[in-house]
Write an enzyme that holds these catalytic residues in place. Structure first.
Site, PDB file in Angstrom:
ATOM      1  N   ASP A  41      41.181  47.681  39.241  1.00 48.33           N
ATOM      2  CA  ASP A  41      41.595  47.025  40.600  1.00 48.33           C
ATOM      3  C   ASP A  41      43.197  46.669  40.860  1.00 48.33           C
ATOM      4  O   ASP A  41      43.914  46.962  41.904  1.00 48.33           O
ATOM      5  CB  ASP A  41      40.962  45.855  40.854  1.00 48.33           C
ATOM      6  CG  ASP A  41      39.564  46.124  41.537  1.00 48.33           C
ATOM      7  OD1 ASP A  41      39.402  47.320  41.880  1.00 48.33           O
ATOM      8  OD2 ASP A  41      38.577  45.418  41.448  1.00 48.33           O
ATOM      9  N   SER A 100      31.094  38.745  36.359  1.00 49.81           N
ATOM     10  CA  SER A 100      32.057  39.400  37.243  1.00 49.81           C
ATOM     11  C   SER A 100      31.595  40.225  37.944  1.00 49.81           C
ATOM     12  O   SER A 100      30.806  41.137  37.855  1.00 49.81           O
ATOM     13  CB  SER A 100      33.289  40.028  36.470  1.00 49.81           C
ATOM     14  OG  SER A 100      34.292  40.368  37.190  1.00 49.81           O
ATOM     15  N   ASP A 137      38.669  34.038  39.940  1.00 51.73           N
ATOM     16  CA  ASP A 137      40.195  34.433  39.853  1.00 51.73           C
ATOM     17  C   ASP A 137      41.182  33.688  40.938  1.00 51.73           C
ATOM     18  O   ASP A 137      42.077  32.971  40.635  1.00 51.73           O
ATOM     19  CB  ASP A 137      40.568  35.815  39.820  1.00 51.73           C
ATOM     20  CG  ASP A 137      39.558  36.331  38.513  1.00 51.73           C
ATOM     21  OD1 ASP A 137      39.742  36.018  37.393  1.00 51.73           O
ATOM     22  OD2 ASP A 137      38.962  37.336  38.525  1.00 51.73           O
ATOM     23  N   ARG A 153      39.147  48.793  47.968  1.00 54.43           N
ATOM     24  CA  ARG A 153      40.627  48.284  47.589  1.00 54.43           C
ATOM     25  C   ARG A 153      41.666  48.750  48.744  1.00 54.43           C
ATOM     26  O   ARG A 153      42.578  47.946  49.064  1.00 54.43           O
ATOM     27  CB  ARG A 153      41.110  48.367  46.080  1.00 54.43           C
ATOM     28  CG  ARG A 153      40.180  47.771  44.983  1.00 54.43           C
ATOM     29  CD  ARG A 153      39.714  46.334  45.556  1.00 54.43           C
ATOM     30  NE  ARG A 153      39.073  45.664  44.504  1.00 54.43           N
ATOM     31  CZ  ARG A 153      38.220  44.829  44.770  1.00 54.43           C
ATOM     32  NH1 ARG A 153      37.625  44.340  46.176  1.00 54.43           N
ATOM     33  NH2 ARG A 153      37.135  44.097  43.959  1.00 54.43           N
TER      34      ARG A 153
END
Length: 414
Positions: free
Chosen positions: A132, A184, A22, A103
């Site tokens: 996320d 992923s 990404d 995160r």
């Protein structure tokens, strides 16, 4: 390529950069869609190890003006992982929150750098389907409420990971994955997650020999059991097998030991915050050992009512972490409660590891509430068993009264 509205006011963007699929394509995409903008990449080192290799060169070559690689490992463990372990928090009673925990600390550091750099916006590579995006953006809102957020997955024309690879190939962006290995993944010192490809169908058994990286499957673990002793002080692990270790070394040691013995592999269908179910495979070898040891020590050192209340609140704590609500008054209040409960959670826990199983071997604590003389099946002089009769009569009085009155009412109707 993009249906986003060009914003000529945005001249400097700080990007949460991992170097994965990404974010690898986002740098050139930002340069194409925000004319004349400068892109600064920020990568938080939370223990992803080899994934950081070559990151600086790649970011600069693909268009970033500079890159920050911040070592957040110790803070990640002490300020996020350990408080969550002490809380006994597991999302939906199983997931040890590996991605969720990383995160907030990454996003907070990105905000700090964005402010220092005078950035106009912060960009992340999270999809519009996942959790996320919420975790990153809630933290950004907590520390920079006026900052503009750019989320390409919500505005660009790319529809799939295959199309992302097409874009990368067209722009000569090197990738560490190919279409056949296009899982992923999210990796840090606490865990490794795997999603996508064959795992999208829960009917498919995971190809563990193909995907596992932090350890082996139970079938491939040694035929001989391994023992480990973990020492805790006020709920925090301080030593392994009698050797004091700093947080990074301690988790690394337990990851190695757990991985070698097939510990901590979880195949989970979970409920995402955005409302859909998703399936993933998680590897959390050291974390699974720590949770098991900590839980066991609490059985020895916490009184019944405190333990039951703590267990009841653990689910809420896990939800807050999973939903990205770390920087909230409620999470802070729950942590304050947890810290109070941990004042006596000190001692040693010995565990036996064997082919994916964790078996309790021994527990010791200077604050043990276990009284062998009181619970013995042998003769004792500290407990009068006749006292139980009065206790049961009082404890069961509401049930008895109700039964007697129900019987009277039933007889009156005859």
């Amino acid at each position: 390529m993009s249906d986003c509205a060009k914003d000529n006011k945005i001249k400097k963007i700080v990007l949460a950069y991992s170097g994965g699929l990404d974010t690898s394509i986002i740098i050139p995409w930002l340069k194409e869609n925000y004319e004349g903008c400068e892109v600064i990449a920020v990568s938080g080192n939370v223990g992803q190890a080899d994934e950081l290799e070559g990151l600086e060169e790649k970011a600069i070559k693909t268009g970033a003006s500079k890159i920050y690689i911040e070592d957040l490992r110790k803070e990640f463990i002490t300020d996020f992982i350990y408080p969550t372990v002490k809380a006994g928090a597991r999302y939906e009673n199983r997931y040890l929150l590996g991605t969720s925990l990383a995160r907030p600390i990454i996003a907070k550091r990105i905000v700090e750098i964005a402010k220092a750099e005078g950035a106009d916006a912060i960009c992340h590579g999270c999809t519009g389907k996942g959790n996320d995006q919420v975790r990153f953006e809630l933290t950004i809102k907590a520390f920079a409420p006026e900052m503009k957020i750019i989320a390409p997955w919500r505005i660009w024309g790319i529809k799939s990971r295959d199309e992302e690879i097409d874009y990368a190939e067209a722009h000569h962006i090197p990738l560490k994955i190919n279409r056949a290995t296009n899982y992923s993944k999210d990796k840090n010192i606490w865990h490794l997650s795997h999603e996508g490809l064959d795992l999208e169908d829960p009917a498919n058994e995971p190809m563990y020999d193909k995907i596992l990286e932090m350890g082996v499957s139970p079938e491939k673990a040694p035929d001989k059991a391994a023992y480990v002793t973990i020492s805790f002080k006020k709920g925090i692990p301080t030593a392994v097998d009698g050797k004091k270790l700093d947080p990074v070394a301690l988790i690394t040691r337990l990851n190695k030991l757990g991985g070698e013995n097939g510990i901590g592999i979880l195949d989970l269908v979970e409920n995402r915050l955005v409302g859909m179910k998703s399936r993933g495979v998680y590897e959390t070898p050291g974390g699974t050992i720590l949770y098991t040891a900590h839980d066991a020590l609490e059985t020895l050192t916490l009184d019944r009512d405190t333990m039951h209340t703590k267990q009841m609140l653990a689910g809420k704590f896990a939800e807050l972490v999973y939903f990205g609500q770390w920087y909230t008054p409620l999470r802070e209040a729950l942590s304050a409660f947890v810290d109070k409960t941990q004042e006596t959670v000190t001692g040693d826990v010995k565990l036996k590891l064997y082919k994916g199983n964790i078996i309790l071997s021994s527990l010791t604590s200077p604050y043990s509430l276990y009284d062998e003389e009181l619970v013995t099946f042998g003769e004792d002089a500290v407990y009068n068993q006749r006292d139980a009769e009065g206790f049961i009569n009082l404890f069961g009085l509401p049930m008895k009264v109700r039964a007697v009155l129900d019987a009277k009412r039933a007889n009156a109707k005859k």
